[in-house]
Structure formats: structure tokens, C-alpha cells
Design an enzyme around this catalytic site. Structure first.
Site, PDB file in Angstrom:
ATOM      1  N   SER A 315       0.818  -1.208   0.000  1.00 19.90           N
ATOM      2  CA  SER A 315       0.000   0.000   0.000  1.00 19.90           C
ATOM      3  C   SER A 315       0.859   1.267   0.000  1.00 19.90           C
ATOM      4  O   SER A 315       1.537   1.551  -0.976  1.00 19.90           O
ATOM      5  CB  SER A 315      -0.941  -0.039   1.207  1.00 19.90           C
ATOM      6  OG  SER A 315      -1.919   0.959   1.130  1.00 19.90           O
ATOM      7  N   GLU A 326      10.703   5.895  -9.652  1.00 18.57           N
ATOM      8  CA  GLU A 326      10.392   6.434 -10.970  1.00 18.57           C
ATOM      9  C   GLU A 326      10.520   7.951 -11.077  1.00 18.57           C
ATOM     10  O   GLU A 326      10.780   8.467 -12.169  1.00 18.57           O
ATOM     11  CB  GLU A 326       8.985   5.998 -11.386  1.00 18.57           C
ATOM     12  CG  GLU A 326       8.851   4.484 -11.538  1.00 18.57           C
ATOM     13  CD  GLU A 326       7.464   4.043 -11.973  1.00 18.57           C
ATOM     14  OE1 GLU A 326       6.625   4.921 -12.299  1.00 18.57           O
ATOM     15  OE2 GLU A 326       7.205   2.825 -11.980  1.00 18.57           O
ATOM     16  N   LYS A 340      -0.596  -4.152  -3.391  1.00 19.84           N
ATOM     17  CA  LYS A 340      -1.887  -3.551  -3.049  1.00 19.84           C
ATOM     18  C   LYS A 340      -1.995  -2.203  -3.745  1.00 19.84           C
ATOM     19  O   LYS A 340      -1.437  -1.206  -3.286  1.00 19.84           O
ATOM     20  CB  LYS A 340      -2.034  -3.379  -1.542  1.00 19.84           C
ATOM     21  CG  LYS A 340      -3.401  -2.823  -1.145  1.00 19.84           C
ATOM     22  CD  LYS A 340      -3.503  -2.608   0.360  1.00 19.84           C
ATOM     23  CE  LYS A 340      -4.844  -1.969   0.704  1.00 19.84           C
ATOM     24  NZ  LYS A 340      -4.939  -1.598   2.128  1.00 19.84           N
TER      25      LYS A 340
END
Length: 409
Positions: A315, A326, A340
Site C-alpha cells: 500500500s 520512478e 496492493k
């Protein structure tokens, strides 16, 4: 139509009273007009409200639920617990969604979750566990009332306020003996000797961030372990990061292993400490829209970063790890994360229980969904049996790999 003067009892030939009576009548008409307006508003509101209620009552499925509830309460041959009957219906609706993340939580589960995510609580500042039938002090929070009093990790609790702690005593029992008081007397066993402490109950800030440094190849490497994304997690991260930077670190390890998530805002705030303004932190898609959440702060860093992850990183941990990978350029080390890719909202019910339900899906800055897939580290490193037998920095090959990468950067 009747003469208006007759209606308001105005005489045609009474000139001496004409001015006075006409003035009184004017106010009377104003009052009547206002009263009529108020009356109209009330009637209009009532009609609209009634129409709304009627629309709800026309919902056949909702009416069926109400009818079933009333039938059971009034006609079932035995008495029933109305609260349990209602919560069973709610639980059934959440189960119907057939999703791991949408659920009904009773009051005890709700309190446990809220205590974990709130970041503070009223207590003495310790973590307890049970080993071989004994209640052990697993951890003492720094600067907490227990820390100040002299309680130590490894102490065995044998008595709380005159109540003996036995083998059958649960951790919940011990917590209940402490909760809600201003002071508590605790007796512990340490090195076969008993020690007694009177400890104040205070609001304790639960530490969720641990920091330290490593040195290798003339590089000073900072380390931050984040346990959960509580309400105060970003504040603690900021404090610990500032401390490490004051010590002159050249690079940083952020350890998210075992971190199952928490508040989305905490993950966003922590990512914003590193990522350049305008860069995407994550994308989010709800029922009505899809948008990218970008860093809006001026704060940024250029430290080389390695993020440690494992199968329990979930999560908010995955949101932070993906954002740093990224939109910042961090390297992920460890094993594939949980996967998740959904966001939950909670709603508290009248009996202090709550429902937790999914409201959106989130995406990495590049637009990928990791739901059910997880994040794959750039460098995969498994923990070995050696670590399980002797967990320490030297046997933690994931940590050692991170140190090696940054030391040679």
C-alpha cells in the site's frame, strides 16, 4: 369582491383616523406578507424533504432490509441483540463486495487500528509481548514515562497495581490494568530480582522511525527504517532525516520492509521531501475521475537512495517506493512487494465500529498498476536461514547489498 376597507375595518368617512388606521394596516399587511413567505418556505422545505424521503423509501432493496430487520426484532421467537443484528447486516454487505480490503471492523479492531495509525496514545510507553507464559517488555520508547522511570527491555511484568500477572493473563488484560489511570505501580523481574516502579500515565508519541549510520569506503550512509505510515510518520521522518544530514551523510537507505502501509497523506509528504516540484508521486483513479498527484513543495534532495522492500511492503509503502524509483531515481533492493494498488476510506459507525472500503485505484508515476502484481526490485536479494537464526546487520544480506551499492556509488 369585498371592499378592502371593510376587510380591515377602515371607515369610508372617518377622515380623522384615516392616516393612523392606514399606517397600522400597512404594517399588518407587511407582517402578513412575511408570515406567508415564511409559511411558504416551511411548506416548500417539508415537501422537498418528504419527496426525498419518499424516494429513499421507494428503494425496494432498502425497504426489504428494513422489513427483515423489523420482522426478526418483533416476530422471531427469541429475543435478539439489535446491535449484533444490525452489525451482521453491515458485515454481510461488506462480505458481498468479495474484496480483501473492504471490511467491517468491530470496536476493538477499530480502536487497535486507530491507535496504530494515530501515532500517539495515553500510556507508559512500552511494547509488550508474551514468551513462555511471561509478559515481557519488548521495547521501551525513548523519553517515555517508562524510560524515565527505569523500565528496561527484557523486564518481566509480574504485578500491576496489586494484580498478579499469571501465565493465563493476556496482553489485553495487562493493557486494561494500565489504561485510564493517572499513575500505575508496576513490579518487574530483572535478573531474578524484583524491581517496583510508580509510573505516570502520559500521552506518548509512538516512534515509527529508526535511524542510524554506516561507514564504508569513506562513505557515510544514513539509514531510516519506517515501521508504518501513521499520522506523525512524516514529522518523524523529517526530524530523523535532518539529524542524519547534520551528521554529514553522503547517501541514504530507506527501509520499508514489513511496512504494510497507513495514511496516504503520510506517504505523499515523505515522497515530497525528496522529489522535485512538479514530478508525479502517484496517479489515482476513482469512480468519477483519474488524475496525477504531483509534488507541490520546494523541498528536494539529491542523495543517492536505496529503498529496501519485501513481500510485506504494501500500500503506502509501495506508493513511496514507486515514487522514489520512478520520479527520483532510487534503486529498489529486496524481494517483490505485496501488490496492493487500491486506496481505502473508513467510516465510523454509531457504536465506534467502522467500515473500511475501497474508493480508488492508484498507479505508479509511469502509469502502471501494481495491484495483485507488486513492485519488482531492481536488485533481488533473499534473506537466508542464517538471518532467521541470527537476525542482525551482518546476516541481513539485503541491508548489506544496499550498503555495498551506496559505498561504491
Amino acid at each position: 369582491m369585498k371592499d378592502i376597507r371593510k376587510i380591515f375595518n377602515i371607515g369610508k368617512n372617518d377622515k380623522s383616523k384615516k392616516k393612523e388606521v392606514s399606517l397600522f394596516t400597512l404594517w399588518e399587511m407587511i407582517i402578513i406578507t412575511i408570515a406567508f413567505a415564511i409559511f411558504s418556505s416551511v411548506i416548500t422545505g417539508y415537501v422537498v424533504n418528504l419527496a426525498t424521503k419518499n424516494n429513499i423509501l421507494k428503494d425496494k432493496e432498502l425497504q426489504d432490509i428494513t422489513d427483515t430487520y423489523n420482522k426478526i426484532v418483533n416476530e422471531y421467537y427469541e429475543d435478539v441483540d439489535k446491535n449484533k443484528l444490525a452489525t451482521s447486516a453491515i458485515d454481510g454487505m461488506m462480505n458481498y463486495l468479495n474484496e480483501n480490503y473492504s471490511e467491517y471492523m468491530d470496536s476493538e479492531e477499530t480502536n487497535a487500528l486507530q491507535d496504530k495509525l494515530k501515532g500517539d496514545y495515553d500510556g507508559i510507553g512500552v511494547e509488550i509481548g508474551k514468551i513462555n507464559g511471561s509478559v515481557i517488555i519488548v521495547n521501551v520508547f525513548e523519553d517515555s514515562p517508562a524510560f524515565v522511570a527505569g523500565i528496561k527491555s527484557g523486564d518481566i511484568i509480574v504485578n500491576v497495581d496489586g494484580t498478579e500477572i499469571k501465565e493465563e493473563t493476556t496482553l489485553e488484560d495487562v493493557t486494561a490494568l494500565i489504561k485510564g489511570k493517572k499513575k500505575v505501580k508496576i513490579k518487574v523481574l530483572r535478573n531474578k530480582k524484583e524491581h517496583e516502579y510508580i509510573i505516570d500515565i502520559k500521552n506518548v508519541n509512538i516512534p515509527v522511525v529508526t535511524s542510524k549510520t554506516y561507514e564504508k569506503n569513506d562513505n557515510k550512509i544514513g539509514y531510516l527504517y519506517l515501521e508504518t505510515f501513521s499520522l506523525n510518520a512524516s514529522d518523524q521522518m523529517a526530524q530523523k532525516l535532518s539529524l542524519l544530514e547534520s551528521e554529514g551523510i553522503d547517501s541514504l537507505i530507506i527501509d520499508l520492509r514489513g511496512n504494510t502501509g497507513g495514511y496516504l497523506n503520510a506517504a505523499t509528504d515523505i515522497a515530497s521531501m525528496f522529489i522535485k516540484k512538479g514530478k508525479v508521486i502517484y496517479g489515482i483513479e476513482s469512480k468519477d475521475k483519474k488524475e496525477n498527484v504531483k509534488d507541490k513543495t520546494k523541498e528536494e534532495r539529491n542523495l543517492p537512495i536505496v529503498v529496501l522492500v519485501d513481500s510485506a511492503s504494501a500500500s503506502a509503502s509501495e506508493i513511496l517506493a514507486a515514487a522514489l524509483k520512478e520520479s527520483y531515481g532510487a534503486i529498489l533492493v529486496g524481494t517483490k512487494t505485496y501488490g496492493k494498488g487500491r486506496v481505502q476510506q473508513t467510516s465510523k459507525l454509531s457504536d465506534d465500529s467502522l467500515i473500511k472500503y475501497t474508493t480508488a485505484k492508484w498507479y505508479t508515476p509511469s502509469g502502471d498498476s501494481i495491484d495483485g502484481v507488486g513492485l519488482t526490485p531492481g536488485i533481488t536479494v533473499e534473506l537466508t536461514e542464517e538471518y532467521l537464526k541470527n537476525p542482525c546487520d551482518e546476516t541481513d544480506f539485503q541491508l548489506q547489498k544496499a550498503i555495498e551499492i551506496l559505498a561504491n556509488n
